[in-house]
Design an enzyme around this catalytic site. Structure first.
Site, PDB file in Angstrom:
ATOM      1  NE  ARG A 181      -8.112   7.708 -41.603  1.00  7.45           N
ATOM      2  CZ  ARG A 181      -9.212   7.275 -41.743  1.00  7.45           C
ATOM      3  NH1 ARG A 181      -8.504   5.871 -41.448  1.00  7.45           N
ATOM      4  NH2 ARG A 181      -9.916   7.673 -42.690  1.00  7.45           N
ATOM      5  CG  HIS A 190     -14.532   7.899 -49.954  1.00  9.73           C
ATOM      6  ND1 HIS A 190     -14.006   7.110 -49.859  1.00  9.73           N
ATOM      7  CD2 HIS A 190     -14.639   7.989 -48.531  1.00  9.73           C
ATOM      8  CE1 HIS A 190     -13.268   6.761 -48.281  1.00  9.73           C
ATOM      9  NE2 HIS A 190     -14.136   8.013 -47.417  1.00  9.73           N
ATOM     10  CD  GLU A 201      23.476 -21.751  11.784  1.00  7.18           C
ATOM     11  OE1 GLU A 201      23.781 -22.750  11.683  1.00  7.18           O
ATOM     12  OE2 GLU A 201      23.835 -20.752  10.185  1.00  7.18           O
ATOM     13  NE  ARG A 260      30.038 -28.897  -1.822  1.00 11.32           N
ATOM     14  CZ  ARG A 260      29.799 -27.944  -2.582  1.00 11.32           C
ATOM     15  NH1 ARG A 260      30.763 -26.953  -3.192  1.00 11.32           N
ATOM     16  NH2 ARG A 260      28.846 -27.193  -1.716  1.00 11.32           N
ATOM     17  CB  ALA A 286      -5.771   6.319 -49.952  1.00 11.00           C
ATOM     18  CD  GLN A 313     -10.239   3.000 -43.362  1.00 18.77           C
ATOM     19  OE1 GLN A 313      -9.820   4.015 -42.681  1.00 18.77           O
ATOM     20  NE2 GLN A 313     -11.704   2.535 -43.199  1.00 18.77           N
ATOM     21  NE  ARG A 329     -13.984   5.066 -36.501  1.00 15.87           N
ATOM     22  CZ  ARG A 329     -13.441   3.681 -36.004  1.00 15.87           C
ATOM     23  NH1 ARG A 329     -13.329   2.728 -34.863  1.00 15.87           N
ATOM     24  NH2 ARG A 329     -12.028   3.375 -37.066  1.00 15.87           N
ATOM     25  CG  HIS A 355      19.857 -20.302   1.366  1.00 12.90           C
ATOM     26  ND1 HIS A 355      20.424 -18.996   2.234  1.00 12.90           N
ATOM     27  CD2 HIS A 355      18.247 -20.190   2.257  1.00 12.90           C
ATOM     28  CE1 HIS A 355      18.792 -18.959   3.673  1.00 12.90           C
ATOM     29  NE2 HIS A 355      18.064 -19.473   2.962  1.00 12.90           N
TER      30      HIS A 355
END
EC number: 6.4.1.1
Length: 1178
Positions: free
Chosen positions: A565, A766, A220, A312, A567, A569, A638, A255
């Site tokens: 940071r 260090h 249709e 139904r 320390a 690391q 870096r 649908h």
């Protein structure tokens, strides 16, 4: 005393007499709905079920339940289509009524006829009426007799593609091919101009045949953007017909209705009246009986067209019941038993509506994947409730396994209220109240739909969902608690999987947060009182240049704390988590208010956060920034690498730095691992553009005072001069290995201070050799403006020098502006923290003066020791350090800091593991396979070293396999397409921002893995660290704050025994007083299981199953040449069929499935080879 059954109570209100046994020939929620009404009518109920449905809820809700056929006799759907078998069950058990529900056999006239002939009452219209209206083509003929308008369509069912094409040629596109029987969107295909009519016809007929047992279709005209209005009808056996008003079912997908509203909000009264009149007229014309629905389309001009009558009950009948107060199922049963509408009190003029009702179908579909049905086990199910909320559910509870065999609907949620707006808001509330975990649901989509302006106005149409892409910009349910439980369960079964962890934390409780005291001894409430102003206020008010000037004018030496940071690391493998930093952050903001800065971000912390801690480094930055508003934050950049290990395009660096500045970084320590000034300038320029403080840095290497050293005083002064010319705000000196002796510190800093009297100097070192306190004291006395230190408990060894030791060394000479008592109170926290992270400690007992020989950076020394142990080289640690020194000279005696230090370390480990001396390496260079980092270095991807590359070693290593760059690597790189990256990430991971783009640019694979981890386990940064690193003990309870005002109380109850078949254990938790069960694979067990390969959905050569289901047809074979978009297979799932198409051109390398095979979502179906297909002639 005799025991009475609850079922016996029904005898007190029996309404139907002796005929009171009803069987529902259906499954899921509709039998449950019918059973409830039947019980109210004092009926006995019978359920039927397939073997696959043997655990279904509808079986348990009936008084009796019987399986359909033998195991394997019917398919999961076929069992509910077995007419003779179902009737046989009904006869065998003296059933009086059969209700078909909806779907399956509900519109099958043969079934209705056989039920009646078997002497059983059919609840529904008789077979002849089903034939006259249930068949959509016959219904069109009925409409013509009743003079009701219809949409142009074929006069009858069609059987060939040619008939469909004839209609298209007459009426044009678009058209819709529809199954003549059934509904629910199955057996329907819209065909627009240019589409394949033949393929659509084939799919529609096949789908209809599978779903309804009849493949008849018709065609249709397809109306664009119409409304779908349906009228609820009731008709008795005496010719009486009433309508229960209309429902607006326009919100559909494929649908299939998604949301329904009763009554229609925007339908003009005259149109509504005309539709209601026509609906009743149609029912009377065909002699309709029982419940049914007349469906109409309403176009943009408010013209209505009859579509069909559904003979139904409908899924959405619930909302009509809510607005009319009429139990439609009760009416169905009583009408079938012989009652008339008047006897039921159903007179048209007495039937009215009250307010509005909305129904949402909650399904296990993933809207983000084109509503792909999900399968699996429901882990958590918590439903909505309250005033005006009605739930009609089926198999919806914790533990339910959602199979691919049936419809994906879990529950229907119907809300009612006095106005449309009240009901809409009520539905939103109800949907938010649902908690469904373990499978995807469409709730996020429904919430987006309900808040769309079109839905608010009620002006939606049938293709509204397809026409509104904004609906797919959903706010997903976070599922935070369940994801965290999955992680905790995995740790409970398998232990921590955090790389580098050895053993469990020594601290058995959470670290205690210290109290700070003011000068009068009173406790400072750090959470309620704002911290004192600090150097950040100067920066924000005056800008970078004035900030630097005031730092230089400070009468003393300022300190930067590296605890957050470098320390950790250096000492704890960079493993300290956001949770623990944030815990101490408010206290730190008060205690260290006079500190120059906190080094807290960048460098290795960035990728380690994602890679090993499964945290977002940007979230860490933002959280810490909000807690510490007064102290500047410094990061490590870096240069041209950003925070990556190799060069990136300049626009990626600019983009990254801007995000860092915008999210909280103030000072950027910019360096280049080779002191390559061209590389350094990229970072410096990026920071200037972003408006940050530039601390361009000279990397210090080796013993400057040793005669003949490559890196001497003249070298550093030359580099510093060029850095100053770049326009840096602060001059940084970065001594990575701690090899700057006190005498060298005095000479270098003194020389720089004399040459640049107005420039702030900031020194970093260090304590690897144990001389850092003396060196930093020398720097301060020589004129350094800032030196780096760490909290006492996190200082020494490979970390920075102790703050208290340095303060003692400077006492009486230089002011630092630091409250020593506050530092001691902070230190108590970090002393406990060190124990909490003891499982990441390197086995270093004291200083290592050999650092002056091997020159290994502090942060790398501990990592290198760990890597050596992981590679089985731990006993050869001394040899590794010796090899490091030799590797450095092989590479040309380079400056060693990330990433060049990694190059030296990789080469050293390569030498030790292969038992090679430096002479061996030189001699065999043209035949050895060097680590990638070494190859990258010699190619020039890291930059140009001072003094050039060593030849002929460089040429021997590269062996013409790689080029020799002589310029800055970034000049060779194409700029990143940031917009495309953002779009790709959005498509893959949903809601992303510029920080996500920046993370991806730095570490693509790490970012992808992090997103996958977060999708699985959620935001793990909220977990207490002990629980993150070690299993909970039985009955141990923890509190997890997932956001302000939301705290999870989690207790481990038990870890179950091993399921030897699956290799899984069940882990039981108590979550906020509610039991949760998580299944976890025990990775220590080996279980032989047959698993199918999974497709990489981002690889165009992989074709995977979009959902779980059954392969109906494989359309290709090995060696087939196919084009992009060409069908390769047809999949049947959730009672619908879909074509799986190729995402790219190629040749089929392998087919992994065959017709009729069951597959799971993402199973690899077809593998392609990257080959363009050859064009063939027709």
């Amino acid at each position: 005393m005799s025991q009475r059954k609850f079922a016996g109570l029904r005898d007190n209100f029996n309404l139907l007499g002796e005929k009171n046994k009803i069987l529902v020939a259906n499954r899921g929620e509709i039998p449950i709905r019918i059973f409830r009404t039947a019980h109210e009518l004092s009926m006995q109920t019978v359920a039927i079920y397939s073997h696959e449905d043997r655990l279904s809820t509808h079986k348990q809700k009936a008084d009796e339940a019987y399986v359909i056929g033998e195991v394997g006799q019917y398919t999961p759907v076929g069992a509910y289509l077995a007419i003779d078998e179902i009737i046989s069950i009904a006869q065998k058990h003296q059933v009086d009524f059969i209700h078909p529900g909806y779907g399956f056999l509900s519109e099958n006239s043969e079934f209705a006829d056989k039920v009646v002939k078997a002497g059983i009452t059919w609840i529904g219209p008789p077979a002849e009426v089903i034939d006259s209206v249930g068949d959509k083509v016959s219904a069109r003929n009925l409409a013509a007799k009743a003079n009701v308008p219809t949409v142009p369509g074929t006069p009858g069912p069609i059987e060939t593609v040619e008939e469909a094409l004839d209609f298209v040629n007459e009426y044009g596109y678009p058209v819709i091919i529809k199954a003549a029987f059934g509904g629910g969107g199955r057996g329907m295909r819209v065909v627009r101009e240019g589409d394949d009519v033949a393929d659509a016809f084939q799919r529609a007929t096949s789908e209809a045949r599978t779903a309804f047992g009849n493949g008849t279709c018709f065609v249709e005209r397809f109306l664009d953007k119409p409304k779908h209005i349906e009228v609820q009808l009731l008709a008795d056996n005496h010719g009486n017909v009433v309508h229960l008003f209309e429902r607006d079912c326009s919100v559909q997908r494929r649908h299939q209705k998604v949301v329904e509203v009763a009554p229609a909000k925007t339908l003009p009264r005259e149109v509504r009246d005309a539709i209601l009149t026509d609906a009743v007229k149609l029912a009377k014309e065909c002699g309709y009986r029982n419940a049914g629905t007349a469906e109409f389309l309403v176009d943009n001009q408010n013209r209505h067209y009859f579509i069909e009558i559904n003979p139904r009950i409908q899924v959405e009948h619930t909302i009509t019941e809510e607005i009319t107060g009429i139990d439609i199922v009760a009416a169905q049963i009583q009408i079938a038993a012989g009652a008339s509408l008047p006897q039921l009190g159903l007179f048209q003029d007495k039937i009215t509506t009250r307010g509005f009702a909305i129904q949402c179908r909650i399904t296990t579909e993933d809207p983000a994947k084109n509503f792909q049905p999900d399968t699996g086990r429901i882990e958590v199910y918590r439903s909505a409730g309250g005033n005006g909320v009605r739930l009609d559910g089926g198999n919806a509870y914790a533990g339910t396994i959602i199979s691919p065999h049936y419809d994906s609907m879990l529950v229907k949620c119907s809300c009612s209220g006095s106005t449309y707006e009240i009901v809409r808001r009520k539905m939103i509330r109800a949907l938010i109240e649902f908690r469904i975990r373990g499978v995807k649901t469409n709730i996020p989509f429904l919430l987006t739909l309900l808040t769309n302006p079109v839905f608010i106005e009620g002006t939606y149409w049938t293709t509204f969902i397809d026409d509104t892409p904004q609906l797919f910009q959903m706010v997903s349910s976070q599922n935070r608690a369940q994801k965290l439980l999955h992680y905790l369960a995995d740790v409970a079964v398998n232990g921590s999987s955090i790389k580098g962890q050895i053993g469990l934390p020594k601290l058995k409780s959470n670290p205690s947060v210290p109290h700070l005291h003011d000068a009068q001894g009173n406790v400072i409430n750090v959470t309620k009182s704002a911290p004192p102003s600090g150097w950040r206020q100067v920066l924000l008010e005056k800008g970078p240049a004035e900030f630097a000037r005031q730092v230089r004018q400070f009468n003393g030496t300022l300190l930067m704390d590296t605890t957050w940071r470098d320390a950790h690391q250096s000492l704890l493998a960079t493993r300290v988590r956001t949770h623990d930093l944030a815990t101490i952050a408010p206290t730190t903001a008060h205690a260290l208010a006079g500190r120059f800065a906190l080094e807290c971000w960048g460098g290795a912390t960035f990728d380690v956060a994602m890679r090993f801690l499964h945290e977002d480094p940007w979230e860490r930055l933002r959280k810490l920034r909000s807690l510490v508003p007064n102290i500047p934050f410094q990061m490590l950049l870096r240069g041209a690498n950003g925070v990556a290990y190799s060069s990136l395009p300049d626009n990626a660096i600019d983009h990254f730095v801007k995000q860092a500045k915008d999210n909280g970084v103030d000072i950027f320590r910019v360096f280049d691992a080779l002191n390559d000034l061209e590389q350094l300038k990229v970072g410096v320029d990026a920071v200037k553009k972003a408006g940050g403080v530039v601390e361009a840095t000279v990397c210090f290497s080796g013993d400057m005072l040793q005669p003949g050293k490559k890196y001497n005083l003249d070298y550093y002064l030359e580099i510093a001069e060029k850095i100053v010319q770049m326009g840096t705000h602060i001059l940084g000196i970065k001594d990575m290995a701690g090899t700057m002796k006190p005498a060298a510190a005095k000479l270098l800093i003194g020389s720089l201070r004399a040459k640049y009297p107005d420039l702030p100097i900031h020194v970093h070192t260090h304590d690897s050799a144990g001389t850092a306190v003396a060196s930093m004291t020398a720097c301060a006395l020589a004129g350094a403006d800032v030196v780096d230190v760490a909290i006492n408990s996190m200082s020494g060894l490979t970390s920075q020098p102790s703050i208290n030791a340095l303060l003692a060394s400077l006492e009486g000479n230089i002011d630092t502006g630091i409250n020593v008592e506050h530092v001691r109170e902070l230190d108590a926290y970090w002393a406990e923290m060190r124990l909490l992270y003891s499982c990441f400690e390197a086995d270093l007992k004291g200083p290592d003066p050999e650092v002056y020989q091997h020159e290994i950076p502090g942060g790398q020394l501990t990592n290198l020791l760990f890597q050596a142990q992981q590679l089985g080289l731990g006993e050869q640690w001394a040899e590794t350090k010796r090899a490091y020194r030799e590797a450095n000279y092989l590479l040309g005696d380079i400056v060693k800091v990330t990433p060049t230090s990694k190059v030296v370390g990789d080469l050293a480990q390569f030498m030790v593991s292969n038992k090679l001396t430096s002479d061996d390496v030189r001699r065999l260079a043209n035949s050895l396979d060097f680590p990638d980092s070494v190859m990258d270095f010699f190619e020039g991807l890291i930059g140009q070293p001072y003094g050039g590359f060593p030849e002929p070693f460089r040429s021997d290593v590269l062996r013409n396999k790689r080029r020799k760059l002589t310029c800055r690597p970034g000049l060779e790189l194409e700029p990143f397409d940031l917009e495309k990256i953002r779009e790709d990430l959005q498509n893959r991971f949903g809601d992303v921002d510029e920080c996500d783009v920046a993370s991806y640019n730095m570490y693509p694979r790490v970012y992808e893995d992090f997103q996958k981890m977060r999708e699985t386990y959620g935001d793990l940064s909220v977990l207490p660290t002990r629980s993150f690193l070690s299993p909970l003990e039985t009955d141990e309870e923890i509190e997890v704050v997932i956001e302000q005002g939301k705290t999870l109380i989690i207790k481990l109850q038990a870890v179950g025994d091993l399921n030897k078949k699956t290799g899984e254990r069940e882990v039981y938790f108590d979550l906020n007083g509610e039991m949760r069960k998580i299944r976890v694979a025990d990775r220590s067990q080996k279980v032989e299981t047959v698993t199918k390969s999974k497709a990489d959905m981002h690889d165009p050569l992989h074709i995977g199953a979009p959902m779980a289901g059954v392969i109906v047809e494989v359309k290709v074979h090995k060696g087939s040449l196919i084009k992009k978009g060409q069908p390769v297979a047809v999949l049947s799932a959730m009672k619908m069929e879909m074509i799986i198409s190729s995402p790219s051109d190629g040749q089929v390398k392998e087919v992994f499935v065959s017709d009729g095979e069951n597959v799971d979502s993402s199973d690899l179906l077809v593998l392609l080879e990257d080959q363009v297909p050859v064009e063939t002639k027709a």
